[in-house]
Design a protein around this motif. Sequence first.
Motif, PDB file in Angstrom:
ATOM      1  N   VAL A   1      -5.737  -5.721  42.274  1.00  0.00           N
ATOM      2  CA  VAL A   1      -5.285  -4.580  43.070  1.00  0.00           C
ATOM      3  C   VAL A   1      -4.155  -5.002  44.006  1.00  0.00           C
ATOM      4  O   VAL A   1      -3.118  -4.335  44.094  1.00  0.00           O
ATOM      5  N   ALA A   2      -4.327  -6.126  44.704  1.00  0.00           N
ATOM      6  CA  ALA A   2      -3.303  -6.591  45.642  1.00  0.00           C
ATOM      7  C   ALA A   2      -2.010  -6.955  44.918  1.00  0.00           C
ATOM      8  O   ALA A   2      -0.910  -6.618  45.379  1.00  0.00           O
TER       9      ALA A   2
ATOM     10  N   SER B   1      -8.114   2.149  43.252  1.00  0.00           N
ATOM     11  CA  SER B   1      -9.172   1.179  43.033  1.00  0.00           C
ATOM     12  C   SER B   1     -10.519   1.874  43.095  1.00  0.00           C
ATOM     13  O   SER B   1     -10.833   2.554  44.078  1.00  0.00           O
ATOM     14  N   VAL B   2     -11.334   1.698  42.050  1.00  0.00           N
ATOM     15  CA  VAL B   2     -12.640   2.357  41.971  1.00  0.00           C
ATOM     16  C   VAL B   2     -13.731   1.299  41.822  1.00  0.00           C
ATOM     17  O   VAL B   2     -13.634   0.411  40.978  1.00  0.00           O
TER      18      VAL B   2
ATOM     19  N   PRO C   1     -13.440  -3.434  52.868  1.00  0.00           N
ATOM     20  CA  PRO C   1     -13.173  -2.992  54.235  1.00  0.00           C
ATOM     21  C   PRO C   1     -11.739  -2.521  54.401  1.00  0.00           C
ATOM     22  O   PRO C   1     -10.803  -3.124  53.850  1.00  0.00           O
ATOM     23  N   ALA C   2     -11.567  -1.435  55.135  1.00  0.00           N
ATOM     24  CA  ALA C   2     -10.251  -0.795  55.251  1.00  0.00           C
ATOM     25  C   ALA C   2      -9.175  -1.770  55.697  1.00  0.00           C
ATOM     26  O   ALA C   2      -8.027  -1.722  55.224  1.00  0.00           O
ATOM     27  N   GLU C   3      -9.537  -2.697  56.599  1.00  0.00           N
ATOM     28  CA  GLU C   3      -8.528  -3.632  57.114  1.00  0.00           C
ATOM     29  C   GLU C   3      -8.083  -4.652  56.075  1.00  0.00           C
ATOM     30  O   GLU C   3      -7.046  -5.311  56.242  1.00  0.00           O
ATOM     31  N   LEU C   4      -8.854  -4.796  54.990  1.00  0.00           N
ATOM     32  CA  LEU C   4      -8.493  -5.744  53.933  1.00  0.00           C
ATOM     33  C   LEU C   4      -7.833  -5.059  52.737  1.00  0.00           C
ATOM     34  O   LEU C   4      -7.375  -5.736  51.818  1.00  0.00           O
ATOM     35  N   LEU C   5      -7.764  -3.744  52.761  1.00  0.00           N
ATOM     36  CA  LEU C   5      -7.190  -3.011  51.636  1.00  0.00           C
ATOM     37  C   LEU C   5      -5.664  -3.063  51.712  1.00  0.00           C
ATOM     38  O   LEU C   5      -5.077  -2.768  52.762  1.00  0.00           O
TER      39      LEU C   5
ATOM     40  N   VAL D   1      -5.231   3.463  47.129  1.00  0.00           N
ATOM     41  CA  VAL D   1      -6.244   4.503  47.287  1.00  0.00           C
ATOM     42  C   VAL D   1      -7.561   3.950  46.780  1.00  0.00           C
ATOM     43  O   VAL D   1      -7.640   3.442  45.656  1.00  0.00           O
ATOM     44  N   GLN D   2      -8.602   4.024  47.588  1.00  0.00           N
ATOM     45  CA  GLN D   2      -9.899   3.481  47.212  1.00  0.00           C
ATOM     46  C   GLN D   2     -10.911   4.595  47.014  1.00  0.00           C
ATOM     47  O   GLN D   2     -11.048   5.484  47.849  1.00  0.00           O
TER      48      GLN D   2
END
Length: 319
Positions: free
Chosen positions: A18-19, A30-31, A37-41, A46-47
């Motif tokens: 993803v990254a 990403s499913v 965690p939001a801070e690592l996305l 889009v999760q």
Amino acid sequence: MSRIFVTGGSGRLGRSVVAGLAQAGHEVVSVDRDAVPAELLPAGVVQETADLLAPGEALRLIGAAKPDAVIHLAAIAVPFSAPEDVIFGANTRLAFAVISAATEVGVPKIVTASSPTVLGYGCPAGWLPPSFPLDERTPAKPWNAYALSKLIAEQTVQMFAAAQGERIRYAAFRPCFVISPEEWEGAPTQQGHTLAERLADPALSAPALFNYVDARDVADFLDLLLQKMEDIPNGETFFVGAADALATAPLAELMPKFLPGSEALSAGLTGTSPAFSIAKAQELLGWQPKRTWRTELKPTLNDEASTLVTAGGGAKETS
């Protein structure tokens, strides 16, 4: 830039895929059942949190995302980590649900993850290949539910490729023992030991025939594969691994110690040659892995292993 739908995006491999795809400029959906965690996305990703085994869920999510490509990574990822019937049922149902839904929606490019374990190494009854290095022509002989489920995932994309002709492009890939970025820093691998320990004691890496791949190199492979899918035969399968072995001694020396009867077969694995060939990905796609344990592994608290790795000395044996 493409819109790419990635299942299993929160997993050890999925996070790097993803990254990497986001960094390459793609829009990524990403499913996974578990959320990062939001801070690592990564920015712009889009999760979605969902159970893709729920009836109609894969079709709903893929239809809503309208992606240009689907990369299916979601699975029970470790052999024997659940009962055999659970692993087989979950992995085969996930592969069929996602690939069939993407086909029904008309996604033009569909890729599924497989595994080198489809070849059958580690079989308690014994196993020897026709030759080394192993490649996509090596016969598949799965002996457990995980390996069988991955072979069925490959056959699923081939089935759909046969039915759809050239309208939709399909591919499968077999990533070697995946190493995530934090594992180079000393985090434990999925087996519980560190990479420095895996290098210091060849018995730890021998069950996987010393194969490995950096998760970021897999992301680079997938980005390139999606670019080239229209120019290669439909339904192809690729090994994706590092350009060397996860070992400090040549496999011609190590393999006979852990794979009885392989002396003659492994004699050609000289120097840092790996047991798994990536020639097909190199020739059809022009892909080259960028990372090796020699450049990526960071010092750890395991002083003995770190010294061995840094010096590039001989491998330590255990009884």
